[in-house]
Motif scaffolding. Sequence first.
Motif, short mmCIF file in Angstrom:
data_model
loop_
_atom_site.label_atom_id
_atom_site.label_comp_id
_atom_site.label_asym_id
_atom_site.label_seq_id
_atom_site.Cartn_x
_atom_site.Cartn_y
_atom_site.Cartn_z
N THR A 37 0.88 -1.04 -0.04
CA THR A 37 0.09 -0.22 -0.07
C THR A 37 0.87 1.21 0.16
OG1 THR A 37 -1.65 -1.07 1.24
CG2 THR A 37 -1.78 1.22 1.27
N LEU A 38 2.02 1.24 0.82
CA LEU A 38 2.87 2.25 0.83
C LEU A 38 3.41 2.67 -0.59
CD1 LEU A 38 4.91 1.70 4.15
CD2 LEU A 38 2.94 3.27 3.75
N VAL A 39 3.72 1.43 -1.32
CA VAL A 39 4.53 1.75 -2.77
C VAL A 39 3.35 2.14 -3.59
CG1 VAL A 39 5.70 0.34 -4.57
CG2 VAL A 39 5.91 -0.15 -2.34
N ARG A 40 2.13 1.77 -3.52
CA ARG A 40 1.01 2.08 -4.37
C ARG A 40 0.72 3.68 -4.06
NH1 ARG A 40 -1.36 -3.18 -2.89
NH2 ARG A 40 -0.91 -4.46 -4.59
N LEU A 41 0.89 4.15 -2.76
CA LEU A 41 0.56 5.36 -2.43
C LEU A 41 1.57 6.33 -3.08
CD1 LEU A 41 -1.11 7.34 -0.71
CD2 LEU A 41 0.14 6.92 1.20
N ALA A 42 2.88 6.09 -2.96
CA ALA A 42 4.01 6.68 -3.51
C ALA A 42 3.70 7.04 -5.02
CB ALA A 42 5.35 5.92 -3.11
N TRP A 43 3.10 5.95 -5.81
CA TRP A 43 3.18 6.08 -7.14
C TRP A 43 1.94 6.98 -7.50
CZ3 TRP A 43 5.78 4.01 -11.34
CH2 TRP A 43 6.71 3.13 -11.14
N VAL A 44 0.96 7.16 -6.78
CA VAL A 44 -0.44 8.11 -6.69
C VAL A 44 0.29 9.39 -6.64
CG1 VAL A 44 -2.32 8.73 -5.95
CG2 VAL A 44 -1.89 6.16 -6.43
N VAL A 45 1.14 9.76 -5.43
CA VAL A 45 1.63 10.86 -5.00
C VAL A 45 2.41 11.33 -6.40
CG1 VAL A 45 2.82 12.14 -3.44
CG2 VAL A 45 1.12 10.54 -2.74
N LEU A 46 3.35 10.46 -6.64
CA LEU A 46 4.39 11.11 -7.71
C LEU A 46 3.68 11.38 -9.06
CD1 LEU A 46 7.35 8.37 -7.17
CD2 LEU A 46 7.22 11.09 -6.61
N GLY A 47 2.49 10.63 -9.40
CA GLY A 47 1.88 10.92 -10.54
C GLY A 47 0.96 12.19 -10.40
N ALA A 48 0.31 12.62 -9.04
CA ALA A 48 -0.06 13.62 -8.91
C ALA A 48 0.77 14.96 -8.91
CB ALA A 48 -1.01 13.63 -7.46
N ALA A 49 1.83 14.56 -8.74
CA ALA A 49 3.08 15.77 -8.44
C ALA A 49 3.40 16.20 -10.14
CB ALA A 49 3.90 15.47 -7.93
N GLY A 50 2.73 15.28 -11.01
CA GLY A 50 3.00 15.56 -12.56
C GLY A 50 4.07 14.87 -13.11
N GLY A 51 4.51 13.85 -12.49
CA GLY A 51 5.74 13.17 -12.85
C GLY A 51 5.20 12.19 -14.17
N PHE A 52 6.28 11.35 -14.44
CA PHE A 52 5.94 10.49 -15.74
C PHE A 52 5.59 9.04 -15.22
CE2 PHE A 52 10.28 10.27 -14.76
CZ PHE A 52 10.72 8.90 -14.89
N VAL A 53 4.72 8.93 -14.03
CA VAL A 53 4.50 7.73 -13.37
C VAL A 53 3.84 6.54 -14.28
CG1 VAL A 53 3.41 6.68 -11.39
CG2 VAL A 53 4.63 8.84 -11.08
N VAL A 54 2.84 7.16 -15.22
CA VAL A 54 2.15 6.12 -15.78
C VAL A 54 3.28 5.52 -16.87
CG1 VAL A 54 0.39 5.78 -17.63
CG2 VAL A 54 -0.08 7.42 -15.70
N VAL A 55 4.35 6.21 -17.49
CA VAL A 55 5.01 5.86 -18.62
C VAL A 55 6.14 5.07 -17.65
CG1 VAL A 55 6.82 6.40 -20.19
CG2 VAL A 55 4.77 7.78 -20.04
N ALA A 56 6.44 5.26 -16.59
CA ALA A 56 7.48 4.67 -15.79
C ALA A 56 6.38 3.19 -15.27
CB ALA A 56 7.75 5.22 -14.42
N TYR A 57 5.47 3.25 -15.15
CA TYR A 57 4.73 1.90 -14.62
C TYR A 57 4.91 1.05 -15.68
CZ TYR A 57 1.68 -1.33 -12.37
OH TYR A 57 0.92 -2.30 -11.84
N LEU A 58 4.48 1.64 -16.91
CA LEU A 58 4.28 0.54 -18.19
C LEU A 58 5.57 0.06 -18.37
CD1 LEU A 58 1.77 2.98 -20.41
CD2 LEU A 58 1.31 0.63 -19.14
N ILE A 59 6.82 0.94 -18.32
CA ILE A 59 8.05 0.47 -18.74
C ILE A 59 8.35 -0.76 -17.61
CG2 ILE A 59 10.26 1.14 -18.92
CD1 ILE A 59 9.75 3.54 -19.86
N ALA A 60 8.14 -0.47 -16.34
CA ALA A 60 8.44 -1.26 -15.52
C ALA A 60 7.53 -2.75 -15.83
CB ALA A 60 8.22 -0.90 -14.05
N TRP A 61 6.40 -2.63 -16.16
CA TRP A 61 5.52 -3.80 -16.30
C TRP A 61 6.19 -4.51 -17.43
CZ3 TRP A 61 -0.60 -3.03 -17.06
CH2 TRP A 61 -1.06 -4.15 -17.04
#
Length: 70
Positions: A37-61
Amino acid sequence: MSVEPTREIKRLYRSRKERMIGGVCGGIAEYFNIDPTLVRLAWVVLGAAGGFVVVAYLIAWVIIPEEPGD
């Protein structure tokens, strides 16, 4: 003569147990031995901060292999 204990090599895998979408956050949590849950929360916070989290998640996937089945 000294014998060193063998260490288990830690590997990063996408989780099969702690999976919501692709298992990336669950796998990262298992690797670092923390709550997913902490990792998921970190992804959401980074995504809300305008990061490239969606792209990073897809690359990691794509890059991180799935955990081997038992």
